[in-house]
Design an enzyme around this catalytic site. Structure first.
Site, PDB file in Angstrom:
ATOM      1  N   ARG A  18     -43.907 -57.517 -20.215  1.00  0.00           N
ATOM      2  CA  ARG A  18     -43.493 -56.099 -20.784  1.00  0.00           C
ATOM      3  C   ARG A  18     -44.473 -55.625 -21.931  1.00  0.00           C
ATOM      4  NH1 ARG A  18     -36.959 -57.085 -20.939  1.00  0.00           N
ATOM      5  NH2 ARG A  18     -36.906 -57.685 -18.317  1.00  0.00           N
ATOM      6  N   HIS A  57     -34.965 -54.040 -10.530  1.00  0.00           N
ATOM      7  CA  HIS A  57     -34.735 -54.430 -12.027  1.00  0.00           C
ATOM      8  C   HIS A  57     -35.087 -53.234 -13.031  1.00  0.00           C
ATOM      9  CE1 HIS A  57     -33.351 -58.283 -13.666  1.00  0.00           C
ATOM     10  NE2 HIS A  57     -33.671 -57.802 -14.822  1.00  0.00           N
TER      11      HIS A  57
END
Length: 371
Positions: free
Chosen positions: A179, A260
């Site tokens: 991320r 997700h």
């Protein structure tokens, strides 16, 4: 429509999009990056939202709408609404009300609630807040792949004793995704936040990702899990139709189509794009739920039209919690439920059972790369 929310604070955001802005204003940059950020370039995260707009609504008029309702049947039970709050970690980082506030919000709006294994509140403290409501959605417990297996068994038993009604095993994240927003800020949950139900599996000295995947669950572990609980098991994170069929063959109770929220593996297709294929693959052999990018009641309607029996809502509920605590999360669910009811009526459906693919049309344009 949903439960009465008279006496709302004057400062409460008026619409669903307003909640994201208010949440960003109230959260620290690090918390916003953690909760809002996706994997890589966040292509999948954006596409999740945009892909629902690829389906246009086709209303039917002059239908008999008398005695209409939003009830659905799922796992042998009638639910007041197809809305379920998705499992989300570290909710006390978003607001001190945390998981307690989110459970109260869900139960007050007759929606379901899934507690994350990364919860900052013990499951025993959350369960009574949901179960106290006579008319409510389901109360489920999420299990994380990559957790210590012995601890998983203990957690399953604790959840069953506390009155949780199903287990939701996340199968798509044996490791975390990359991320970028989180990495740029070095965003990590505050050290003071305790996650009482999380214990990582021991890593091996060799193997992928530093050996952290050596103890990840596999297909042959499902029977081992199912034999050790009386609760139905759902698999969350399935996007491929072959995996959906495999899950059905192993007699899981349900499948949650999910990527997700675009937080693990970037450049996956949107869940709205995968949903028809998974519905066709399962053909009712297991319950089918979906999450990812659902931001409006019309998105809920489209999800049911494409074959889902219920939807899980993530970030919008989190924005409500961050903006105004339990009241904000309840207001978000109220807005979503009201919009869904409006979509039902305006499309000529008396109840969710009347929704079909005939109410949708794929639009003749490519899905934009941004919502």
């Amino acid at each position: 429509m949903g439960a009465d929310l008279k006496g709302l604070p004057a400062t409460l955001p008026a619409t669903l999009p307003d909640y994201a802005q208010r949440a960003q204003e109230r959260l620290t940059p690090e918390a916003w990056a953690y909760f809002d950020g996706g994997a890589g370039d966040e292509w999948t995260q954006r596409r999740n939202v945009a892909a629902w707009a690829h389906w246009g609504l086709r209303p039917r008029v002059l239908q008999d709408l008398r005695e209409g309702h939003t009830r659905v049947h799922l796992l042998g039970r009638e639910l007041p609404t197809p809305l379920i709050v998705a499992p989300m970690a570290y909710q006390c980082w978003a607001h001190p009300d945390g998981e307690r506030g989110m459970a109260l919000a869900a139960s007050s709006q007759q929606c379901g609630f899934v507690l994350s294994q990364h919860s900052t509140t013990p499951l025993q403290q959350v369960a009574p807040l949901m179960r106290a409501e006579a008319v409510r959605g389901p109360l489920w417990m999420q299990l994380a792949n990559g957790a210590d297996r012995g601890h998983l068994l203990e957690l399953m038993a604790e959840a069953e004793r506390a009155g949780y009604e199903a287990l939701v095993l996340s199968v798509d994240a044996p490791v975390q995704g990359s991320r970028d927003r989180v990495r740029r800020l070095g965003a990590q949950p505050p050290a003071a936040l305790v996650t009482p139900h999380w214990r990582a599996a021991p890593s091996a000295p060799e193997g992928l990702c530093g050996g952290t995947v050596e103890q990840a669950l596999r297909w042959d572990d499902l029977a081992w899990l199912q034999a050790r609980t009386h609760l139905p098991l759902l698999l969350k994170g399935i996007t491929h139709p072959l995996d959906a069929r495999q899950a059905a063959r192993l007699n899981v109770a349900g499948v949650v189509l999910s990527n997700h929220g675009g937080r693990v593996l970037d450049t996956q297709p949107a869940t709205a794009e995968c949903l028809p294929e998974l519905a066709d693959a399962l053909q009712g052999d297991a319950a089918l739920l979906v999450d990812g990018g659902i931001r409006r009641g019309t998105d809920v309607f489209k999800a049911l039209a494409l074959g889902a029996q219920a939807v899980l809502i993530g970030r919008p509920c989190l924005w409500g919690l961050a903006a105004q605590g339990a009241m904000g999360a309840a207001h978000v669910l109220r807005l979503l439920r009201d919009e869904f009811e409006m979509a039902l009526a305006l499309c000529g459906c008396r109840s969710p059972a009347d929704i079909s693919r005939d109410h949708l049309r794929a639009l003749d344009r490519a899905v934009d790369d941004a919502p």
